[in-house]
Design a protein around this motif. Structure first.
Motif: not given
Length: 205
Positions: A159-173
């Motif tokens: 969950p912590d890794i997936a949440a980091a990926q999720y947040f990073s994806l939003l910023l990256g977009l």
């Protein structure tokens, strides 16, 4: 007369915010002066001080104006009783729609991440903003953990890794659409973008 004065004051405030978006974006925070903003808005410097205490206050109010409605909408989503996969999809849809089509949001995002030198005077603002980012990440982490326990998301997902990926994806977009505005219309491609992220999380049947 009082109503007219109040309406005129608000009109001036809106003009100053519009000019602040423009000048901060053109010159960056450090090189922008209140005089620059006043001249662009066609008002006196005294009019700026009538509405804002100083440049820092104007900077903060600018981001409140651009980000607060989106932030409030995102956090209100967490209160909805949605399945984990629908919750993450709904949050992404809100973010992508604003990152791709809300000009105030896009301008403020670009100023914050690409046009601002984070001096000591801006640290309180930056830390306040980062606090909301951290809260968002932790809430996403809880949702992902819930989805894993319910058997919706893959057992091996962290969950912590997936949440980091999720947040990073939003910023990256949001960054991508600013740097390459003619490449991909993320607002129109939101379903595909959401589907790709969810595919990385969902358990295969």
């Amino acid at each position: 007369m009082a109503r007219k004065t109040k309406e005129e004051a608000e009109k001036t405030r809106q003009a100053l915010l519009a000019s602040a978006f423009k000048v901060f974006n053109d010159k960056g925070y450090a090189k922008t002066t209140l005089q620059d903003i006043a001249e662009d808005a066609g008002v006196t410097r005294g009019a700026v001080y009538w509405h804002f205490k100083n440049k820092i206050d104007l900077f903060e109010k600018l981001f409140d104006y651009a980000f607060m409605p989106v932030r409030d909408l995102l956090f209100s989503k967490f209160e909805e009783k949605l399945p984990p996969q629908e919750m993450l999809s709904s949050l992404m849809q809100v973010w992508i729609s604003h990152a791709g089509g809300d000009e105030n949001f896009r301008a403020a995002f670009g100023i914050m991440f690409n046009k601002t030198e984070w001096s000591e005077e801006l640290m309180p603002f930056k830390m306040k903003f980062r606090e909301y980012e951290y809260k968002f990440i932790k809430r996403a982490e809880v949702i992902i953990e819930q989805g894993r326990k319910e058997g919706v998301f893959r057992d091996e997902i962290k969950p912590d890794i997936a949440a980091a990926q999720y947040f990073s994806l939003l910023l990256g977009l949001a960054q991508y659409t600013l740097f390459f505005p003619k490449e991909v219309d993320i607002a129109n491609e939101s379903e595909s973008l959401i589907e790709m992220f969810m595919h990385s999380c969902l358990k295969k049947n």
